[in-house]
Design an enzyme around this catalytic site. Structure first.
Site, PDB file in Angstrom:
ATOM      1  N   HIS A 110     -13.203   3.137   5.096  1.00  0.00           N
ATOM      2  CA  HIS A 110     -12.005   2.343   4.837  1.00  0.00           C
ATOM      3  C   HIS A 110     -11.720   1.323   5.945  1.00  0.00           C
ATOM      4  CE1 HIS A 110     -10.869   5.763   2.058  1.00  0.00           C
ATOM      5  NE2 HIS A 110     -10.691   4.717   1.301  1.00  0.00           N
ATOM      6  N   TYR A 139       0.824  -1.205   0.000  1.00  0.00           N
ATOM      7  CA  TYR A 139       0.000   0.000   0.000  1.00  0.00           C
ATOM      8  C   TYR A 139       0.857   1.253   0.000  1.00  0.00           C
ATOM      9  CZ  TYR A 139      -4.009  -2.651   1.766  1.00  0.00           C
ATOM     10  OH  TYR A 139      -5.029  -3.516   1.951  1.00  0.00           O
ATOM     11  N   ASN A 188      -5.400   1.755  -7.965  1.00  0.00           N
ATOM     12  CA  ASN A 188      -5.611   0.627  -7.069  1.00  0.00           C
ATOM     13  C   ASN A 188      -5.844  -0.581  -7.978  1.00  0.00           C
ATOM     14  OD1 ASN A 188      -5.831  -0.839  -4.759  1.00  0.00           O
ATOM     15  ND2 ASN A 188      -7.745   0.093  -4.067  1.00  0.00           N
ATOM     16  N   GLU A 207      -8.005   0.016 -11.045  1.00  0.00           N
ATOM     17  CA  GLU A 207      -8.816   1.211 -10.820  1.00  0.00           C
ATOM     18  C   GLU A 207      -7.944   2.444 -10.992  1.00  0.00           C
ATOM     19  OE1 GLU A 207     -11.883  -0.630  -7.468  1.00  0.00           O
ATOM     20  OE2 GLU A 207     -10.442   0.916  -6.895  1.00  0.00           O
ATOM     21  N   TYR A 261      -7.569 -10.288   1.233  1.00  0.00           N
ATOM     22  CA  TYR A 261      -8.440  -9.110   1.142  1.00  0.00           C
ATOM     23  C   TYR A 261      -8.844  -8.832  -0.302  1.00  0.00           C
ATOM     24  CZ  TYR A 261      -9.902  -4.243   1.205  1.00  0.00           C
ATOM     25  OH  TYR A 261     -10.594  -3.081   1.012  1.00  0.00           O
ATOM     26  N   LYS A 262      -7.895  -9.004  -1.207  1.00  0.00           N
ATOM     27  CA  LYS A 262      -8.198  -8.749  -2.607  1.00  0.00           C
ATOM     28  C   LYS A 262      -8.948  -9.915  -3.246  1.00  0.00           C
ATOM     29  CE  LYS A 262      -4.551  -5.330  -3.374  1.00  0.00           C
ATOM     30  NZ  LYS A 262      -5.391  -4.195  -3.825  1.00  0.00           N
ATOM     31  N   ARG A 309      -4.454   8.261  -8.567  1.00  0.00           N
ATOM     32  CA  ARG A 309      -3.674   7.133  -8.080  1.00  0.00           C
ATOM     33  C   ARG A 309      -4.274   5.853  -8.668  1.00  0.00           C
ATOM     34  NH1 ARG A 309      -5.981   4.131  -3.726  1.00  0.00           N
ATOM     35  NH2 ARG A 309      -3.925   3.496  -3.024  1.00  0.00           N
TER      36      ARG A 309
END
Lengths: 346, 202
Positions: free
Chosen positions: A193, A37, A225, A265, A316-317, A223
């Site tokens: 979040h 991250y 993701n 993204e 998580y992904k 940015r």
């Protein structure tokens, strides 16, 4: 449908495809061989001609089909588009930003004529012509945010700013990486979040919030993701998880190249002039592994990122169960050679 | 009653304090189950407030009922409601009629406190206007992210949605607007593979 746009589906028979040009301009999100991250913001300034950064809002070959998919998601579940009552002004700000940008950047597709508050909007790809009174929602078929985001690729959220915080209080969310607008609407920055692992402890959200509270009008930022999606499904919503979840279990070594997609993204953030809200477009790009590995640098790097990512993030992904399958597919494309820094192909 | 010690949780989950009687023109208390204890403690420490206090009480889903103790306080208004849904019209009226300076207190389960705060927000008050103290049951109010139905008093994880029947695991992610935790289908990827339920929220 005109020759500029694909006729394709993001569900059922999944006929979604990237042309050679779309592969070449794909926004590969990894500037180095590992991933962790970071806030990784940079100014959203125009990029090279032909790139996804060339214009404020990228319109690509998937535009018309994506808008058709959005309409279907909304027909099935109107809660995917919500706006709390005080957010209508921000919706008008967003409508103005998008219409002006698209009419400026793609004059052959979009036109905007303004005569005071009497506006005339033409969207040729979607065959829409609308005369309306700016700031008078009764002159549009729906609210301003819904109206313009039914005609713009990517999800959108609108954040109100007060009490030194950002509050997610409106959104159009049909191409999401497994989060629910209906559940999160009304939350503060750290509340929505909250489920993200590791990043809170690393201070990511403290820094990001501090940065965004000072975001200036006319100086948008961006940015990346990313996550992984099986089949080119835009609507990976928690609402429909029981419908798409089983697709993760049916990939095989023979189908992983075709079915496994890197989901990127491109997130941009824009301060809005009247409402002082922040618009947050989240534009989703999908590329199959078999298309991704046609670029040698991307293939090497994708293998290294998936191989080295912490299990907590892979969980998580949502791709931990297919990680081995993905690595088996990618490994033969990684010859161990060094890769150059940055996003671009070698 | 013992006050609840919470494990550290993710940032969307509210943290709760202790009711502190505040200066005000009127005092509205809403409590369920063991939350009665927090109301008694607050009004015992500040008995002068009783003459301007309105207590709405809902016995706990686990059977705890402290109606007698609350009645014995001798507040200006006391109302016992069989459920929060039954209490809501009265609560809405009281909030709508409120004058500047009314203090609002909620005590008991997380679901009760969040619903009081949501009612206060609907009446135009900020979330912070409601003092909260957790007492008693950790049972959760959970919204099914799939069918949107809310199941009250969830003690098991996973549990079966009382509306659509899917088996849901309970996340710590909490919506103040919905006054609910989020429930997500546990066997979405492997239909039928459901682990045994455990009593996580007593």
């Amino acid at each position: 449908m005109s020759l500029d746009f694909n006729d394709e589906t993001f569900r059922g028979d999944f006929t979604y495809r990237n042309s050679a040009r779309a592969i070449k301009r794909f926004p590969f999100p990894f500037p180095e061989d590992s991933y962790m991250y970071s806030v990784n913001m940079e100014p959203h300034v125009p990029g090279p001609v032909g790139s996804v950064f060339e214009h404020m809002f990228d319109v690509d070959e998937h535009y018309v089909s994506e808008m058709r998919d959005r309409a279907q998601v909304l027909a099935d579940d109107p809660l995917r588009c919500q706006s709390l009552p005080h957010m209508e002004l921000a919706g008008w700000d967003l409508l103005e930003l998008i219409m002006e940008s698209k009419a400026r950047d793609y004059p052959h597709w979009f036109s905007l004529h303004r005569d005071g508050n009497q506006w005339h909007w033409i969207n040729r790809p979607l065959q829409i012509e609308q005369r309306f009174t700016f700031m008078d929602a009764s002159t549009l078929p729906c609210g301003p945010m819904e109206y313009i985001t039914r005609q713009t690729q990517g999800d959108f959220t609108l954040q109100d700013q007060r009490d030194d915080d950002l509050w997610i209080e409106a959104g159009m969310v049909t191409t999401q990486a497994d989060w629910s607008l209906d559940f999160d609407i009304g939350m503060s920055f750290k509340q929505w979040h909250a489920p993200v692992p590791l990043a809170h402890q690393a201070g990511i959200f403290d820094r990001a919030l501090k940065f965004l509270l000072k975001l200036q009008h006319g100086a948008p930022v961006r940015r990346f993701n990313w996550t992984m999606t099986v089949d080119p499904l835009l609507d990976t919503s928690p609402e429909n998880y029981p419908k798409w979840g089983p697709s993760k279990t049916t990939m095989t070594p023979e189908t992983v190249g075709r079915r496994q997609h890197l989901r990127v993204e491109l997130q941009t953030l824009h301060r809005l002039p009247r409402s002082n809200a922040i618009a947050f477009p989240i534009r989703c790009y999908l590329i199959s592994f078999q298309d991704l590995v046609t670029v040698p640098k991307w293939a090497r790097r994708m293998h290294r990122v998936v191989r080295d990512i912490p299990d907590e993030l892979a969980t998580y992904k949502g791709f931990i169960r297919n990680k081995a399958l993905m690595l088996d597919y990618l490994a033969p494309f990684d010859d161990g050679l060094p890769t150059s820094p940055g996003f671009a192909p070698e | 009653m013992t006050k609840t010690e919470f494990e550290p949780a993710i940032p969307s989950r509210p943290v709760y304090g202790v009711l502190h009687p505040a200066v005000g023109s009127a005092h509205l208390f809403v409590a369920d189950g063991e939350g009665a204890g927090a109301v008694c403690d607050a009004l015992t420490s500040a008995p002068a407030l009783k003459a301007a206090a309105h207590v709405i009480y809902i016995p706990g889903a686990n059977g705890s009922d402290h109606t007698g103790a609350l009645q014995a306080l001798g507040v200006a208004q006391f109302h016992r409601a069989p459920s929060f849904a039954a209490a809501l019209p009265r609560l809405t009226k009281v909030l709508a009629d409120a004058h500047m300076g009314m203090q609002i207190y909620a005590a008991g389960t997380e679901g009760l406190m969040a619903q009081v705060a949501a009612a206060a927000q609907a009446a135009g008050l900020p979330y912070e206007a409601v003092q909260m103290e957790h007492r008693g049951s950790l049972a959760r109010r959970v919204q099914c992210v799939h069918c949107k139905g809310v199941t009250e008093n969830v003690t098991l994880d996973p549990f079966q949605c009382s509306h659509c029947g899917l088996t849901l695991f309970v996340r710590d992610h909490f919506s103040r607007r919905l006054a609910a935790f989020q429930g997500v289908c546990i066997d979405a990827e492997d239909p039928g593979q459901i682990p045994a339920s455990v009593e996580r929220f007593k």
